[in-house]
Design a protein around this motif. Structure first.
Motif, PDB file in Angstrom:
ATOM      1  N   LEU A  90      -8.969   7.224 -11.887  1.00 42.56           N
ATOM      2  CA  LEU A  90      -7.906   6.316 -11.450  1.00 42.56           C
ATOM      3  C   LEU A  90      -6.514   6.943 -11.474  1.00 42.56           C
ATOM      4  O   LEU A  90      -5.769   6.787 -10.511  1.00 42.56           O
ATOM      5  N   PRO A  91      -6.133   7.649 -12.545  1.00 43.28           N
ATOM      6  CA  PRO A  91      -4.800   8.271 -12.497  1.00 43.28           C
ATOM      7  C   PRO A  91      -4.665   9.245 -11.320  1.00 43.28           C
ATOM      8  O   PRO A  91      -3.622   9.295 -10.658  1.00 43.28           O
ATOM      9  N   TRP A  92      -5.714   9.996 -11.043  1.00 40.83           N
ATOM     10  CA  TRP A  92      -5.694  10.922  -9.908  1.00 40.83           C
ATOM     11  C   TRP A  92      -5.545  10.158  -8.597  1.00 40.83           C
ATOM     12  O   TRP A  92      -4.802  10.575  -7.716  1.00 40.83           O
ATOM     13  N   PHE A  93      -6.262   9.070  -8.475  1.00 33.99           N
ATOM     14  CA  PHE A  93      -6.199   8.242  -7.276  1.00 33.99           C
ATOM     15  C   PHE A  93      -4.760   7.801  -7.002  1.00 33.99           C
ATOM     16  O   PHE A  93      -4.231   7.981  -5.909  1.00 33.99           O
ATOM     17  N   PHE A  94      -4.117   7.229  -8.018  1.00 39.12           N
ATOM     18  CA  PHE A  94      -2.754   6.741  -7.824  1.00 39.12           C
ATOM     19  C   PHE A  94      -1.769   7.891  -7.631  1.00 39.12           C
ATOM     20  O   PHE A  94      -0.837   7.777  -6.830  1.00 39.12           O
ATOM     21  N   GLU A  95      -1.964   8.978  -8.319  1.00 39.13           N
ATOM     22  CA  GLU A  95      -1.088  10.143  -8.144  1.00 39.13           C
ATOM     23  C   GLU A  95      -1.156  10.659  -6.701  1.00 39.13           C
ATOM     24  O   GLU A  95      -0.128  10.942  -6.081  1.00 39.13           O
ATOM     25  N   PHE A  96      -2.371  10.766  -6.172  1.00 36.63           N
ATOM     26  CA  PHE A  96      -2.520  11.231  -4.794  1.00 36.63           C
ATOM     27  C   PHE A  96      -1.797  10.299  -3.831  1.00 36.63           C
ATOM     28  O   PHE A  96      -1.036  10.747  -2.972  1.00 36.63           O
ATOM     29  N   TRP A  97      -2.030   8.997  -3.952  1.00 38.29           N
ATOM     30  CA  TRP A  97      -1.448   8.069  -2.992  1.00 38.29           C
ATOM     31  C   TRP A  97       0.059   7.953  -3.136  1.00 38.29           C
ATOM     32  O   TRP A  97       0.751   7.662  -2.157  1.00 38.29           O
ATOM     33  N   MET A  98       0.614   8.240  -4.298  1.00 44.12           N
ATOM     34  CA  MET A  98       2.068   8.244  -4.422  1.00 44.12           C
ATOM     35  C   MET A  98       2.658   9.444  -3.668  1.00 44.12           C
ATOM     36  O   MET A  98       3.799   9.373  -3.202  1.00 44.12           O
ATOM     37  N   THR A  99       1.890  10.509  -3.506  1.00 39.82           N
ATOM     38  CA  THR A  99       2.375  11.644  -2.693  1.00 39.82           C
ATOM     39  C   THR A  99       2.342  11.289  -1.209  1.00 39.82           C
ATOM     40  O   THR A  99       2.924  12.004  -0.395  1.00 39.82           O
ATOM     41  N   GLN A 100       1.682  10.207  -0.875  1.00 40.09           N
ATOM     42  CA  GLN A 100       1.570   9.770   0.516  1.00 40.09           C
ATOM     43  C   GLN A 100       2.548   8.642   0.830  1.00 40.09           C
ATOM     44  O   GLN A 100       2.355   7.882   1.768  1.00 40.09           O
ATOM     45  N   LYS A 101       3.611   8.547   0.047  1.00 40.99           N
ATOM     46  CA  LYS A 101       4.586   7.474   0.219  1.00 40.99           C
ATOM     47  C   LYS A 101       5.143   7.383   1.639  1.00 40.99           C
ATOM     48  O   LYS A 101       5.284   6.266   2.158  1.00 40.99           O
ATOM     49  N   PRO A 102       5.437   8.498   2.318  1.00 41.28           N
ATOM     50  CA  PRO A 102       5.920   8.354   3.699  1.00 41.28           C
ATOM     51  C   PRO A 102       4.927   7.614   4.602  1.00 41.28           C
ATOM     52  O   PRO A 102       5.329   6.761   5.395  1.00 41.28           O
ATOM     53  N   SER A 113      -0.347  -1.935   7.154  1.00 36.09           N
ATOM     54  CA  SER A 113      -1.004  -1.537   5.911  1.00 36.09           C
ATOM     55  C   SER A 113      -2.468  -1.942   5.882  1.00 36.09           C
ATOM     56  O   SER A 113      -3.307  -1.278   5.274  1.00 36.09           O
ATOM     57  N   GLY A 114      -2.790  -3.035   6.563  1.00 37.69           N
ATOM     58  CA  GLY A 114      -4.181  -3.495   6.619  1.00 37.69           C
ATOM     59  C   GLY A 114      -5.106  -2.466   7.261  1.00 37.69           C
ATOM     60  O   GLY A 114      -6.290  -2.397   6.923  1.00 37.69           O
ATOM     61  N   ILE A 115      -4.577  -1.661   8.173  1.00 36.30           N
ATOM     62  CA  ILE A 115      -5.404  -0.620   8.794  1.00 36.30           C
ATOM     63  C   ILE A 115      -5.815   0.415   7.759  1.00 36.30           C
ATOM     64  O   ILE A 115      -6.945   0.890   7.765  1.00 36.30           O
ATOM     65  N   LEU A 116      -4.900   0.738   6.838  1.00 38.77           N
ATOM     66  CA  LEU A 116      -5.247   1.681   5.769  1.00 38.77           C
ATOM     67  C   LEU A 116      -6.374   1.116   4.911  1.00 38.77           C
ATOM     68  O   LEU A 116      -7.327   1.819   4.580  1.00 38.77           O
ATOM     69  N   VAL A 117      -6.283  -0.150   4.573  1.00 40.60           N
ATOM     70  CA  VAL A 117      -7.325  -0.779   3.761  1.00 40.60           C
ATOM     71  C   VAL A 117      -8.647  -0.785   4.525  1.00 40.60           C
ATOM     72  O   VAL A 117      -9.695  -0.385   3.989  1.00 40.60           O
ATOM     73  N   THR A 118      -8.620  -1.188   5.784  1.00 39.08           N
ATOM     74  CA  THR A 118      -9.836  -1.245   6.603  1.00 39.08           C
ATOM     75  C   THR A 118     -10.479   0.122   6.747  1.00 39.08           C
ATOM     76  O   THR A 118     -11.691   0.277   6.583  1.00 39.08           O
ATOM     77  N   ALA A 149     -16.325  -2.614  -0.655  1.00 32.12           N
ATOM     78  CA  ALA A 149     -15.190  -3.199   0.068  1.00 32.12           C
ATOM     79  C   ALA A 149     -14.248  -3.902  -0.901  1.00 32.12           C
ATOM     80  O   ALA A 149     -13.021  -3.757  -0.804  1.00 32.12           O
ATOM     81  N   PHE A 150     -14.795  -4.638  -1.847  1.00 34.63           N
ATOM     82  CA  PHE A 150     -13.979  -5.359  -2.816  1.00 34.63           C
ATOM     83  C   PHE A 150     -13.169  -4.385  -3.665  1.00 34.63           C
ATOM     84  O   PHE A 150     -11.960  -4.543  -3.835  1.00 34.63           O
ATOM     85  N   ALA A 151     -13.826  -3.349  -4.190  1.00 34.41           N
ATOM     86  CA  ALA A 151     -13.151  -2.369  -5.046  1.00 34.41           C
ATOM     87  C   ALA A 151     -12.081  -1.597  -4.286  1.00 34.41           C
ATOM     88  O   ALA A 151     -10.947  -1.452  -4.749  1.00 34.41           O
ATOM     89  N   VAL A 152     -12.431  -1.112  -3.104  1.00 33.97           N
ATOM     90  CA  VAL A 152     -11.482  -0.319  -2.328  1.00 33.97           C
ATOM     91  C   VAL A 152     -10.307  -1.176  -1.887  1.00 33.97           C
ATOM     92  O   VAL A 152      -9.153  -0.750  -1.952  1.00 33.97           O
ATOM     93  N   CYS A 153     -10.588  -2.384  -1.461  1.00 34.16           N
ATOM     94  CA  CYS A 153      -9.521  -3.287  -1.025  1.00 34.16           C
ATOM     95  C   CYS A 153      -8.540  -3.526  -2.170  1.00 34.16           C
ATOM     96  O   CYS A 153      -7.325  -3.464  -1.972  1.00 34.16           O
ATOM     97  N   GLY A 154      -9.041  -3.760  -3.344  1.00 35.66           N
ATOM     98  CA  GLY A 154      -8.177  -3.981  -4.509  1.00 35.66           C
ATOM     99  C   GLY A 154      -7.333  -2.766  -4.842  1.00 35.66           C
ATOM    100  O   GLY A 154      -6.120  -2.874  -5.060  1.00 35.66           O
ATOM    101  N   LEU A 155      -7.963  -1.606  -4.861  1.00 31.51           N
ATOM    102  CA  LEU A 155      -7.220  -0.383  -5.169  1.00 31.51           C
ATOM    103  C   LEU A 155      -6.164  -0.069  -4.120  1.00 31.51           C
ATOM    104  O   LEU A 155      -5.033   0.288  -4.442  1.00 31.51           O
ATOM    105  N   MET A 156      -6.537  -0.189  -2.852  1.00 27.75           N
ATOM    106  CA  MET A 156      -5.594   0.136  -1.790  1.00 27.75           C
ATOM    107  C   MET A 156      -4.444  -0.873  -1.757  1.00 27.75           C
ATOM    108  O   MET A 156      -3.313  -0.513  -1.439  1.00 27.75           O
ATOM    109  N   THR A 157      -4.716  -2.111  -2.098  1.00 30.27           N
ATOM    110  CA  THR A 157      -3.652  -3.109  -2.151  1.00 30.27           C
ATOM    111  C   THR A 157      -2.650  -2.754  -3.247  1.00 30.27           C
ATOM    112  O   THR A 157      -1.446  -2.856  -3.053  1.00 30.27           O
ATOM    113  N   LEU A 158      -3.157  -2.275  -4.383  1.00 21.71           N
ATOM    114  CA  LEU A 158      -2.256  -1.826  -5.449  1.00 21.71           C
ATOM    115  C   LEU A 158      -1.403  -0.659  -4.986  1.00 21.71           C
ATOM    116  O   LEU A 158      -0.199  -0.603  -5.262  1.00 21.71           O
TER     117      LEU A 158
END
Length: 161
Positions: A90-102, A113-118, A149-158
């Protein structure tokens, strides 16, 4: 729809076009960007764009899918959690996505943003099918796809928030 490139040179050029789209999205909403404007900005012929993408949507999907692939590649090279479970990942997951802020900001700016989740859900389910092959997983495919889908949707929403 987008092309899966066979050569490193083609893949590099495709990524450049994707980055051009992202840069354009940082300054204007997605729906206001035309393929012609994008090609003019990048100084490439429209024909080159359509060599890699069927449409502007194809370029957006490729941009997101390639970021998801980058995550998997980087995660695989680090070997974080392994048998210790998802909690170490999980820390790696959030660290990676914070580098994708643009990318996250550009998608939010255009209400996409929904396209990213989908795309993340579809990518995760595809990865699970490859990981599990023909084992028991396929017998309970609907259950596992819903759980993924439930897990990924929750994580990507965060991440998006």
């Amino acid at each position: 729809m987008y092309k899966l490139c066979k050569t490193e040179q083609s893949a590099h050029r495709q990524r450049q076009l994707e980055e051009g789209l992202l840069n354009a999205m940082l300054n204007q909403r997605y729906e206001d960007i035309s393929v012609s404007d994008l090609c003019d900005q990048m100084q490439v012929p429209r024909k080159s764009f359509y060599r890699y993408f069927a449409s502007k949507d194809g370029a957006l999907h490729a941009l997101i899918d390639h970021r998801l692939m980058d995550y998997e590649t980087r995660k695989g090279s680090v070997k974080i959690g392994g048998n210790n479970g998802i909690y170490l990942d999980l820390p790696w997951f959030f660290e990676f996505w914070m580098t994708q802020k643009p990318l996250l900001d550009a998608l939010a700016r255009s209400d996409l943003s929904g396209i990213l989740v989908t795309r993340s859900i579809a990518y995760s389910q595809q990865e699970q099918l490859m990981d599990f092959g023909s084992r028991q997983y396929l017998q309970d495919k609907d259950y596992h796809n819903s759980a993924i889908a439930f897990a990924v949707c929750g994580l990507m929403t965060l991440v998006i928030q």
